[in-house]
Design a protein around this motif. Structure first.
Motif, PDB file in Angstrom:
ATOM      1  N   ILE A 288       0.824  -1.213   0.000  1.00 22.21           N
ATOM      2  CA  ILE A 288       0.000   0.000   0.000  1.00 22.21           C
ATOM      3  C   ILE A 288       0.858   1.263   0.000  1.00 22.21           C
ATOM      4  N   CYS A 289       2.146   1.100  -0.121  1.00 21.45           N
ATOM      5  CA  CYS A 289       3.076   2.220  -0.251  1.00 21.45           C
ATOM      6  C   CYS A 289       4.327   1.691  -0.949  1.00 21.45           C
ATOM      7  N   CYS A 290       4.842   2.298  -1.945  1.00 21.27           N
ATOM      8  CA  CYS A 290       4.646   3.701  -2.254  1.00 21.27           C
ATOM      9  C   CYS A 290       4.503   3.900  -3.776  1.00 21.27           C
ATOM     10  N   GLN A 291       4.179   2.812  -4.500  1.00 18.88           N
ATOM     11  CA  GLN A 291       4.085   2.909  -5.949  1.00 18.88           C
ATOM     12  C   GLN A 291       2.804   3.592  -6.404  1.00 18.88           C
ATOM     13  N   ASN A 292       1.707   3.367  -5.674  1.00 19.88           N
ATOM     14  CA  ASN A 292       0.403   3.906  -6.084  1.00 19.88           C
ATOM     15  C   ASN A 292      -0.279   4.622  -4.928  1.00 19.88           C
ATOM     16  N   GLY A 293       0.465   5.489  -4.270  1.00 14.09           N
ATOM     17  CA  GLY A 293      -0.092   6.231  -3.149  1.00 14.09           C
ATOM     18  C   GLY A 293       0.692   5.984  -1.876  1.00 14.09           C
ATOM     19  N   ASP A 294       0.438   6.817  -0.877  1.00 13.19           N
ATOM     20  CA  ASP A 294       1.192   6.810   0.370  1.00 13.19           C
ATOM     21  C   ASP A 294       0.374   6.154   1.469  1.00 13.19           C
ATOM     22  N   GLY A 295       0.114   4.834   1.322  1.00 13.76           N
ATOM     23  CA  GLY A 295      -0.674   4.120   2.312  1.00 13.76           C
ATOM     24  C   GLY A 295       0.145   3.723   3.529  1.00 13.76           C
ATOM     25  N   GLU A 296      -0.558   3.388   4.619  1.00 16.27           N
ATOM     26  CA  GLU A 296       0.129   3.022   5.859  1.00 16.27           C
ATOM     27  C   GLU A 296      -0.842   2.306   6.785  1.00 16.27           C
ATOM     28  N   PHE A 297      -0.321   1.358   7.589  1.00 18.34           N
ATOM     29  CA  PHE A 297      -1.109   0.749   8.655  1.00 18.34           C
ATOM     30  C   PHE A 297      -0.372   0.912   9.975  1.00 18.34           C
ATOM     31  N   ILE A 298      -1.154   1.148  11.059  1.00 17.34           N
ATOM     32  CA  ILE A 298      -0.584   1.298  12.399  1.00 17.34           C
ATOM     33  C   ILE A 298      -1.488   0.546  13.368  1.00 17.34           C
ATOM     34  N   GLY A 299      -0.896  -0.301  14.199  1.00 15.32           N
ATOM     35  CA  GLY A 299      -1.647  -1.062  15.180  1.00 15.32           C
ATOM     36  C   GLY A 299      -1.303  -0.641  16.595  1.00 15.32           C
ATOM     37  N   PHE A 300      -2.328  -0.515  17.464  1.00 15.37           N
ATOM     38  CA  PHE A 300      -2.141  -0.111  18.853  1.00 15.37           C
ATOM     39  C   PHE A 300      -2.825  -1.108  19.764  1.00 15.37           C
ATOM     40  N   LEU A 301      -2.239  -1.316  20.925  1.00 18.24           N
ATOM     41  CA  LEU A 301      -2.833  -2.132  21.979  1.00 18.24           C
ATOM     42  C   LEU A 301      -2.840  -1.286  23.244  1.00 18.24           C
ATOM     43  N   ASN A 302      -4.031  -0.941  23.729  1.00 16.60           N
ATOM     44  CA  ASN A 302      -4.176  -0.064  24.895  1.00 16.60           C
ATOM     45  C   ASN A 302      -3.407   1.246  24.727  1.00 16.60           C
ATOM     46  N   GLY A 303      -3.452   1.808  23.524  1.00 17.81           N
ATOM     47  CA  GLY A 303      -2.826   3.093  23.293  1.00 17.81           C
ATOM     48  C   GLY A 303      -1.348   3.042  23.028  1.00 17.81           C
ATOM     49  N   ASN A 304      -0.739   1.874  23.062  1.00 15.65           N
ATOM     50  CA  ASN A 304       0.691   1.730  22.781  1.00 15.65           C
ATOM     51  C   ASN A 304       0.878   1.175  21.376  1.00 15.65           C
ATOM     52  N   GLU A 305       1.734   1.808  20.603  1.00 21.26           N
ATOM     53  CA  GLU A 305       1.951   1.363  19.233  1.00 21.26           C
ATOM     54  C   GLU A 305       2.652   0.006  19.215  1.00 21.26           C
ATOM     55  N   MET A 306       2.059  -0.958  18.494  1.00 21.79           N
ATOM     56  CA  MET A 306       2.598  -2.304  18.391  1.00 21.79           C
ATOM     57  C   MET A 306       3.328  -2.531  17.073  1.00 21.79           C
ATOM     58  N   PHE A 307       2.812  -1.943  15.992  1.00 22.83           N
ATOM     59  CA  PHE A 307       3.443  -2.155  14.682  1.00 22.83           C
ATOM     60  C   PHE A 307       3.017  -1.033  13.743  1.00 22.83           C
ATOM     61  N   ARG A 308       3.795  -0.921  12.666  1.00 25.83           N
ATOM     62  CA  ARG A 308       3.545   0.104  11.661  1.00 25.83           C
ATOM     63  C   ARG A 308       4.204  -0.340  10.361  1.00 25.83           C
ATOM     64  N   GLY A 309       3.587  -0.042   9.234  1.00 27.79           N
ATOM     65  CA  GLY A 309       4.188  -0.415   7.956  1.00 27.79           C
ATOM     66  C   GLY A 309       3.342   0.044   6.787  1.00 27.79           C
ATOM     67  N   GLY A 310       3.658  -0.526   5.622  1.00 32.13           N
ATOM     68  CA  GLY A 310       2.945  -0.176   4.398  1.00 32.13           C
ATOM     69  C   GLY A 310       3.693  -0.586   3.148  1.00 32.13           C
ATOM     70  N   ASN A 311       5.028  -0.629   3.255  1.00 30.04           N
ATOM     71  CA  ASN A 311       5.861  -0.966   2.096  1.00 30.04           C
ATOM     72  C   ASN A 311       6.183  -2.463   2.126  1.00 30.04           C
TER      73      ASN A 311
END
Length: 339
Positions: free
Chosen positions: A304-327
């Motif tokens: 979802i990033c970065c050939q056809n737009g600037d997509g991204e996913f972010i996961g949180f558990l109780n307000g703490n960031e667990m993971f992030r990505g897109g490429n």
């Protein structure tokens, strides 16, 4: 164009271009089209309005035409052959509403442009931004090169005070850089008439994102109030998903096993469409002290990033960031929790 004139009244101005459409059928009256471009001194930009059709002008070389625009730029009065016609050319927001304005000059590839305005909140007052509600946007909606290439487009969105204080503006040009003399300016016009520029972009800087209200306590999702939304033996899982230009290619799921159970539990989503907007915020309560597997898939194998737009996913558990990505390519799997 048969004729053109420029008139001003008070603090607003308008150029009115008159185009006479002559018909060969004598039983059908000729139609004249008024193309209106107004200079708004409060916003410091030109605004192009939709064409106004009339059969009352009947231009010729011996006739003098007259037009005048009201001081607030809302109403246009035009002197035709049988009298004065009055047109409303702008839609104002309510007295307690602010206005988001996007002034956009398109290049030869208008279909490459997408933009969105969405409400947001932050997690634990850090830079991670979650989108919650799409206010308005355009996902490759300027698709007609004939109608939009090298034209001025002005978008206006009325905002409530709550929306304006917590939102994110995203602008994407999938074939950056934009062409010469093309670009945009996004700004807010407040109910009291003052304005604030959010972002200006052109060329290779056109693809961009800006957040309004990230430091506002009302826009913050803390770990404490995240946990309070679930039962004592559960945590709050949040997934912020920003699509690329093809949301229908994306699906995701979370799998896990409960203690003393063999069956795999799961939740997720597929079959997204462009009509759902550029952003998704998914939240659910999940068991504590469990190992989770998050998997995201792209059917075309370009992530979802970065050939056809600037997509991204972010996961949180109780307000703490667990993971992030897109490429990624076709798929990516990430473990989080107690693993």
């Amino acid at each position: 164009f048969s004729s053109a004139l420029f008139s001003s009244d008070g603090s607003a101005s308008a150029a009115v271009f008159l185009e006479e459409l002559v018909r060969n059928n004598p039983t059908v009256p000729n139609t004249d089209v008024l193309h209106v471009v107004s200079f708004n001194t409060a916003l410091v930009l030109f605004e192009k309005f939709g064409s106004l059709n009339t059969t009352d002008v009947a231009l010729d070389n011996n006739r003098t035409t007259h037009a005048s625009i009201s001081e607030d730029g809302v109403t246009l009065a035009f002197g035709g052959k049988s009298g004065v016609q009055v047109y409303g050319i702008r839609q104002r927001c309510g007295n307690n509403e602010d206005t988001f304005v996007l002034s956009l000059v398109l290049d030869n590839n208008p279909s490459d442009i997408s933009w969105s305005l969405a409400t947001i909140y932050t997690v634990n007052n850090v830079s991670s931004v979650l989108t919650n509600e799409l206010i308005q946007g355009c996902n490759n909606c300027y698709a007609s090169d004939e109608n939009f290439a090298r034209t001025l487009v002005v978008e206006e969105v009325c905002l409530s005070p709550n929306q304006r204080s917590c939102m994110q503006f995203n602008f994407t040009d999938s074939t950056s850089p934009m062409g010469p003399n093309a670009g945009f300016q996004a700004f807010l016009v407040f109910a009291n008439g003052t304005r604030s520029v959010l972002k200006t972009g052109q060329g290779s800087t056109a693809t961009t994102s800006v957040v309004v209200g990230a430091d506002n306590p009302k826009c913050s999702q803390s770990a404490a109030n995240s946990a309070a939304r679930c039962k004592g033996k559960e945590d709050l899982f949040l997934l912020s998903l920003k699509f690329d230009l093809y949301p229908e290619e994306t699906d995701w799921n979370v799998t896990y096993r409960l203690p003393n159970f063999d069956d795999v539990q799961w939740f997720g989503r597929a079959n997204y469409t462009a009509n759902e907007g550029n952003f998704v915020l998914y939240e659910t309560c999940v068991p504590k002290q469990i190992c989770f597997n998050f998997t995201i898939n792209d059917s075309q194998g370009d992530g979802i990033c970065c050939q056809n737009g600037d997509g991204e996913f972010i996961g949180f558990l109780n307000g703490n960031e667990m993971f992030r990505g897109g490429n990624f390519n076709s798929s990516e799997m990430i473990q989080f929790g107690l693993c």
